[in-house]
Design a protein around this motif. Structure first.
Motif, PDB file in Angstrom:
ATOM      1  N   PRO A  17      44.825 -16.122 -34.764  1.00 50.07           N
ATOM      2  CA  PRO A  17      46.192 -15.604 -35.624  1.00 50.07           C
ATOM      3  C   PRO A  17      46.990 -14.108 -35.013  1.00 50.07           C
ATOM      4  CG  PRO A  17      43.613 -14.672 -36.299  1.00 50.07           C
ATOM      5  CD  PRO A  17      44.083 -15.494 -35.434  1.00 50.07           C
ATOM      6  N   ALA A  18      48.287 -14.185 -35.125  1.00 45.46           N
ATOM      7  CA  ALA A  18      48.944 -13.166 -34.765  1.00 45.46           C
ATOM      8  C   ALA A  18      50.173 -13.175 -35.910  1.00 45.46           C
ATOM      9  CB  ALA A  18      50.152 -13.548 -33.697  1.00 45.46           C
ATOM     10  N   VAL A  19      51.110 -11.793 -35.866  1.00 49.43           N
ATOM     11  CA  VAL A  19      51.989 -11.806 -36.404  1.00 49.43           C
ATOM     12  C   VAL A  19      53.681 -11.626 -35.634  1.00 49.43           C
ATOM     13  CG1 VAL A  19      53.449 -11.113 -38.817  1.00 49.43           C
ATOM     14  CG2 VAL A  19      51.042 -10.416 -38.316  1.00 49.43           C
ATOM     15  N   ALA A  20      54.473 -13.168 -35.789  1.00 52.65           N
ATOM     16  CA  ALA A  20      55.878 -13.140 -35.218  1.00 52.65           C
ATOM     17  C   ALA A  20      56.372 -12.345 -35.603  1.00 52.65           C
ATOM     18  CB  ALA A  20      56.013 -14.439 -35.597  1.00 52.65           C
ATOM     19  N   VAL A  21      57.467 -11.414 -35.233  1.00 51.53           N
ATOM     20  CA  VAL A  21      58.699 -10.628 -35.830  1.00 51.53           C
ATOM     21  C   VAL A  21      59.500 -10.773 -34.812  1.00 51.53           C
ATOM     22  CG1 VAL A  21      57.342  -8.607 -37.464  1.00 51.53           C
ATOM     23  CG2 VAL A  21      57.759  -8.923 -34.930  1.00 51.53           C
ATOM     24  N   ASN A  22      61.039 -10.688 -35.076  1.00 53.67           N
ATOM     25  CA  ASN A  22      62.001  -9.895 -34.048  1.00 53.67           C
ATOM     26  C   ASN A  22      62.954  -9.359 -34.047  1.00 53.67           C
ATOM     27  OD1 ASN A  22      63.588 -11.641 -32.120  1.00 53.67           O
ATOM     28  ND2 ASN A  22      64.239 -13.240 -33.573  1.00 53.67           N
ATOM     29  N   SER A  23      63.795  -8.491 -33.368  1.00 51.18           N
ATOM     30  CA  SER A  23      64.342  -7.473 -33.186  1.00 51.18           C
ATOM     31  C   SER A  23      65.285  -7.411 -32.303  1.00 51.18           C
ATOM     32  CB  SER A  23      63.547  -5.834 -32.561  1.00 51.18           C
ATOM     33  OG  SER A  23      63.151  -6.165 -31.362  1.00 51.18           O
ATOM     34  N   GLY A  24      66.310  -6.894 -32.244  1.00 51.70           N
ATOM     35  CA  GLY A  24      67.343  -6.634 -31.317  1.00 51.70           C
ATOM     36  C   GLY A  24      68.210  -7.523 -31.948  1.00 51.70           C
ATOM     37  N   ARG A  25      69.325  -7.396 -31.647  1.00 55.57           N
ATOM     38  CA  ARG A  25      70.495  -8.075 -31.532  1.00 55.57           C
ATOM     39  C   ARG A  25      71.032  -8.921 -31.318  1.00 55.57           C
ATOM     40  NH1 ARG A  25      74.354  -6.077 -28.135  1.00 55.57           N
ATOM     41  NH2 ARG A  25      73.967  -4.263 -26.891  1.00 55.57           N
ATOM     42  N   ARG A  26      72.164 -10.112 -31.518  1.00 51.38           N
ATOM     43  CA  ARG A  26      72.700 -11.312 -31.057  1.00 51.38           C
ATOM     44  C   ARG A  26      73.202 -10.799 -29.451  1.00 51.38           C
ATOM     45  NH1 ARG A  26      75.160 -15.905 -32.313  1.00 51.38           N
ATOM     46  NH2 ARG A  26      76.443 -16.563 -31.130  1.00 51.38           N
ATOM     47  N   GLY A  27      72.495 -12.011 -28.386  1.00 51.76           N
ATOM     48  CA  GLY A  27      72.600 -12.053 -27.024  1.00 51.76           C
ATOM     49  C   GLY A  27      71.662 -10.674 -26.708  1.00 51.76           C
ATOM     50  N   GLU A  28      71.103 -10.246 -27.486  1.00 45.31           N
ATOM     51  CA  GLU A  28      69.378  -9.567 -27.041  1.00 45.31           C
ATOM     52  C   GLU A  28      68.386  -9.610 -28.158  1.00 45.31           C
ATOM     53  OE1 GLU A  28      70.365  -5.394 -25.954  1.00 45.31           O
ATOM     54  OE2 GLU A  28      71.874  -6.022 -24.179  1.00 45.31           O
ATOM     55  N   LEU A  29      67.917 -10.352 -28.258  1.00 46.59           N
ATOM     56  CA  LEU A  29      66.629 -10.868 -29.615  1.00 46.59           C
ATOM     57  C   LEU A  29      66.084 -10.648 -28.596  1.00 46.59           C
ATOM     58  CD1 LEU A  29      68.285 -14.511 -30.844  1.00 46.59           C
ATOM     59  CD2 LEU A  29      68.328 -11.979 -31.636  1.00 46.59           C
ATOM     60  N   GLU A  30      64.991 -10.002 -29.223  1.00 45.92           N
ATOM     61  CA  GLU A  30      63.450 -10.113 -29.282  1.00 45.92           C
ATOM     62  C   GLU A  30      62.397 -10.725 -30.003  1.00 45.92           C
ATOM     63  OE1 GLU A  30      64.101  -6.341 -26.295  1.00 45.92           O
ATOM     64  OE2 GLU A  30      64.391  -5.932 -27.882  1.00 45.92           O
ATOM     65  N   PRO A  31      62.198 -11.823 -30.079  1.00 43.10           N
ATOM     66  CA  PRO A  31      61.048 -12.648 -30.332  1.00 43.10           C
ATOM     67  C   PRO A  31      59.656 -11.456 -29.978  1.00 43.10           C
ATOM     68  CG  PRO A  31      61.336 -14.108 -28.900  1.00 43.10           C
ATOM     69  CD  PRO A  31      62.125 -12.963 -28.730  1.00 43.10           C
ATOM     70  N   LEU A  32      58.412 -11.706 -30.772  1.00 40.71           N
ATOM     71  CA  LEU A  32      57.548 -10.590 -30.508  1.00 40.71           C
ATOM     72  C   LEU A  32      56.391 -11.085 -31.250  1.00 40.71           C
ATOM     73  CD1 LEU A  32      55.901  -8.333 -30.092  1.00 40.71           C
ATOM     74  CD2 LEU A  32      56.898  -6.958 -31.299  1.00 40.71           C
ATOM     75  N   PHE A  33      55.141 -11.479 -30.481  1.00 42.39           N
ATOM     76  CA  PHE A  33      54.132 -11.877 -31.561  1.00 42.39           C
ATOM     77  C   PHE A  33      52.905 -10.684 -30.957  1.00 42.39           C
ATOM     78  CE2 PHE A  33      55.799 -16.242 -31.102  1.00 42.39           C
ATOM     79  CZ  PHE A  33      55.103 -16.474 -31.752  1.00 42.39           C
ATOM     80  N   ILE A  34      52.369  -9.857 -32.501  1.00 41.77           N
ATOM     81  CA  ILE A  34      51.993  -8.611 -32.512  1.00 41.77           C
ATOM     82  C   ILE A  34      50.426  -8.960 -33.248  1.00 41.77           C
ATOM     83  CG2 ILE A  34      53.419  -7.274 -32.630  1.00 41.77           C
ATOM     84  CD1 ILE A  34      53.052  -7.136 -35.679  1.00 41.77           C
ATOM     85  N   GLY A  35      49.370  -8.519 -32.555  1.00 43.33           N
ATOM     86  CA  GLY A  35      48.123  -9.280 -32.702  1.00 43.33           C
ATOM     87  C   GLY A  35      47.029  -9.603 -31.104  1.00 43.33           C
ATOM     88  N   SER A  36      46.255  -9.590 -31.180  1.00 48.60           N
ATOM     89  CA  SER A  36      44.644  -9.783 -30.151  1.00 48.60           C
ATOM     90  C   SER A  36      45.962 -10.887 -29.473  1.00 48.60           C
ATOM     91  CB  SER A  36      43.799  -9.762 -30.438  1.00 48.60           C
ATOM     92  OG  SER A  36      43.309 -10.517 -31.871  1.00 48.60           O
ATOM     93  N   PRO A  37      45.254 -12.465 -29.879  1.00 49.44           N
ATOM     94  CA  PRO A  37      45.944 -13.691 -28.846  1.00 49.44           C
ATOM     95  C   PRO A  37      47.060 -13.316 -27.537  1.00 49.44           C
ATOM     96  CG  PRO A  37      46.131 -14.403 -31.593  1.00 49.44           C
ATOM     97  CD  PRO A  37      46.337 -12.527 -31.251  1.00 49.44           C
ATOM     98  N   ALA A  38      47.707 -12.876 -27.733  1.00 42.84           N
ATOM     99  CA  ALA A  38      48.722 -12.440 -26.106  1.00 42.84           C
ATOM    100  C   ALA A  38      47.970 -11.414 -25.805  1.00 42.84           C
ATOM    101  CB  ALA A  38      49.952 -12.058 -27.469  1.00 42.84           C
ATOM    102  N   ASN A  39      47.956 -10.383 -26.190  1.00 46.79           N
ATOM    103  CA  ASN A  39      46.826  -9.439 -25.483  1.00 46.79           C
ATOM    104  C   ASN A  39      46.099 -10.126 -24.857  1.00 46.79           C
ATOM    105  OD1 ASN A  39      48.667  -7.885 -26.284  1.00 46.79           O
ATOM    106  ND2 ASN A  39      47.014  -5.985 -26.942  1.00 46.79           N
ATOM    107  N   HIS A  40      44.895 -10.955 -25.345  1.00 47.26           N
ATOM    108  CA  HIS A  40      43.430 -11.557 -24.229  1.00 47.26           C
ATOM    109  C   HIS A  40      44.081 -12.870 -23.343  1.00 47.26           C
ATOM    110  CE1 HIS A  40      40.880 -10.414 -28.128  1.00 47.26           C
ATOM    111  NE2 HIS A  40      41.019  -9.800 -27.532  1.00 47.26           N
ATOM    112  N   ALA A  41      45.570 -12.997 -23.681  1.00 54.65           N
ATOM    113  CA  ALA A  41      45.674 -14.449 -22.351  1.00 54.65           C
ATOM    114  C   ALA A  41      46.075 -13.607 -21.924  1.00 54.65           C
ATOM    115  CB  ALA A  41      46.492 -14.854 -22.969  1.00 54.65           C
ATOM    116  N   ALA A  42      47.019 -12.228 -21.956  1.00 56.11           N
ATOM    117  CA  ALA A  42      47.254 -11.646 -20.341  1.00 56.11           C
ATOM    118  C   ALA A  42      46.360 -11.058 -19.547  1.00 56.11           C
ATOM    119  CB  ALA A  42      48.266 -10.277 -21.368  1.00 56.11           C
ATOM    120  N   LYS A  43      44.713 -10.197 -20.388  1.00 53.80           N
ATOM    121  CA  LYS A  43      44.370 -10.172 -19.793  1.00 53.80           C
ATOM    122  C   LYS A  43      43.686 -10.645 -18.599  1.00 53.80           C
ATOM    123  CE  LYS A  43      40.302  -7.222 -20.102  1.00 53.80           C
ATOM    124  NZ  LYS A  43      38.907  -7.038 -20.654  1.00 53.80           N
TER     125      LYS A  43
END
Length: 535
Positions: free
Chosen positions: A180-206
């Motif tokens: 499980p993770a939480v999907a959020v977004n930030s930025g403006r048009r042309g600089e959209l920034e999707p983001l997943f917060i929570g441990s799966p992304a960190n564990h996969a990166a490691k």
């Protein structure tokens, strides 16, 4: 004028709280969000309008609970491309940018062929996510899709190398985790920034960190697939080899020829290169043309800097990471306080960007999870003033820390969080790479960016540090703070101003005199952008 001001910072924090109040943040599960998006997609298509992928379209006031498989793919040869005969040159930067430009396009074509979603590229690393079929009961199917994609990606990279005579040759190390993770977004048009917060992304990166090639599953992913464990890591070369020898990969229970997926994506990749307006396609390379840009950097519009109009100049790279945030968001999912956590993240990241941009004339490259990557420079039309640049970057780091301390007194339940900051100086190219349009990638990568990220990753939640090039260029007051490469604790704005005015060389003494609160941190958690040691 470069300065941080408490009254101004407090006003911005209040404004950020108002722009995304916790009470207005809607928390949806992914199925409900997809139903909502399907309706909007049908309406957009009826009007002949473009429709973004779901994770690129999460509104500012929305948080989406997902259960997905996170894939990190690390192109292990990238850092070597930055260097030529032991130093960075225009030629080595041109080579590294061409290397990533080609791989970014190829990866996006393959992602489209597999029907998964790209979250971000950062340097030589791809983050993608498999969210379908939805539901915990389909976790194994999502993992099979991820494995199929990972195997096909390795073949794609090999074929890209063959297509260009070995110019794009690289090893690929892929980490995969699920949960499980939480999907959020930030930025403006042309600089959209999707983001997943929570441990799966960190564990996969490691799992993807390191130089040894292969496909690596975390223990959580292993448990789902009942894979065998070899010590503390799993290398799924047998999965890759069997898939590629037979050219068949099981995807969602169906046997599909992997080569057809790769062929489709590879053909689309080459067609796109021929058609891209900003690429002088000669069957081999995009043309990268560099120029120095007069500071300040805050007004950079990345859309104006395709490969043919890339910036290259000495500058300071700054990474500021919210220390302990992964555990914080995992706890929020357990306790039902996701809206509050997302609201706090919006304020924390927004204020970090305000400090870098509005107070110190810097430019954000992107948010990487809960981390800000920003660029700062001082100088004129021809040259960067390296000493002044380091001074401004250290002041910006101090301003970010002071704003974070303010946030800890204003925002609820963030007392256990800290901020870790790293700064390094060096020649750095800036451009947009990959696919043309909003899907292209804002890019600034060099030894300075890699080193500042590495330095930040070694800092604790109350620490700031600078790299060796920044230390060499800095004035004597700054050099005394970071003697021997050691980080400074509690280096907020009042302490730094006092220090640069010629006060005591002891950071602890200056911090105490400025009544600076010092965060006491626990050992560093895993970070989605941490670089592992070579294995």
């Amino acid at each position: 004028m470069v300065s941080w001001n408490e009254t101004r910072a407090r006003s911005r924090i209040t404004q950020l709280q108002t722009s995304a109040p916790v009470a207005a943040i809607g928390v949806r599960n992914y199925n409900a969000f997809l139903f909502e998006r399907t309706s909007l997609r049908d309406q957009a298509r009826a009007r002949g309008q473009q429709f973004n992928e779901p994770i690129f379209a999460v509104p500012l006031n929305r948080a989406v609970l997902t259960h997905g498989v996170h894939i990190y793919a690390n192109l292990t040869a990238f850092n070597d491309r930055l260097i030529e005969n032991g130093r960075e040159t225009e030629a080595s930067h041109r080579r590294s940018m061409q290397f990533l430009h080609g791989h970014y396009e190829a990866c996006d074509r393959l992602i489209a062929a597999f029907g998964i979603q790209r979250v971000d590229f950062h340097g030589g690393r791809l983050h993608a996510v498999v969210l379908a079929p939805t539901g915990p009961e389909n976790e194994a199917d999502r993992l099979q899709t991820a494995l199929a994609f990972a195997a096909a990606l390795r073949e794609m990279v090999a074929r890209l190398s063959d297509r260009y005579g070995g110019e794009f040759q690289t090893g690929v190390r892929i980490g995969i985790d699920t949960g499980p993770a939480v999907a959020v977004n930030s930025g403006r048009r042309g600089e959209l920034e999707p983001l997943f917060i929570g441990s799966p992304a960190n564990h996969a990166a490691k799992a993807a960190a390191g130089t040894a090639e292969g496909i690596y599953l975390t223990e959580r992913a292993q448990a789902v697939l009942n894979t065998s464990q070899r010590g503390d890591r799993v290398i799924l070369d047998t999965v890759y080899e069997s898939a590629m020898l037979s050219r068949d990969i099981v995807v969602n229970g169906n046997v599909a020829p992997a080569r057809s997926r790769v062929d489709e994506a590879f053909d689309a990749f080459n067609a796109a290169r021929r058609m891209a307006a900003d690429v002088a396609f000669d069957g081999r390379r995009a043309e990268f043309t560099f120029h120095h840009r007069q500071p300040p950097l805050r007004t950079i519009d990345y859309a104006n800097h395709p490969p043919s109009n890339a910036i290259r100049m000495p500058l300071a790279s700054l990474f500021a990471d919210i220390f302990g945030f992964t555990d914080y968001i995992d706890n929020a999912m357990r306790t039902g306080t996701v809206a509050q956590a997302v609201g706090n993240l919006h304020v924390l990241r927004g204020e970090m960007n305000y400090v870098a941009r509005d107070d110190f004339d810097g430019r954000k490259v992107r948010y990487i999870g809960d981390c800000l990557h920003a660029l700062i420079a001082e100088g004129d039309t021809r040259n960067t003033d390296e000493r002044a640049t380091v001074r401004t970057a250290v002041l910006a780091a101090a301003g970010i820390r002071s704003s974070f301390e303010l946030c800890r007194t204003i925002l609820p339940n963030i007392g256990e969080l800290g901020i870790a900051i790293g700064v390094e100086l060096g020649p750095t190219p800036i451009a947009r790479l990959g696919l043309v349009g909003e899907a292209s990638v804002r890019w600034a990568s060099s030894r300075a960016t890699c080193k500042s990220e590495e330095i930040q990753g070694a800092c604790r939640g109350n620490e700031t540090n600078i790299g060796p090039a920044a230390h060499a260029a800095a004035d004597p007051h700054i050099r005394r703070v970071f003697v021997g490469g050691q980080p400074a604790s509690g280096l907020n704005y009042p302490a730094t101003v006092a220090l640069l005015a010629g006060a005591s060389a002891s950071v602890a003494a200056v911090s105490a005199a400025a009544a600076a609160p010092i965060f006491r941190s626990s050992p560093p958690p895993m970070r989605a952008y941490a670089r592992g040691k070579a294995e």
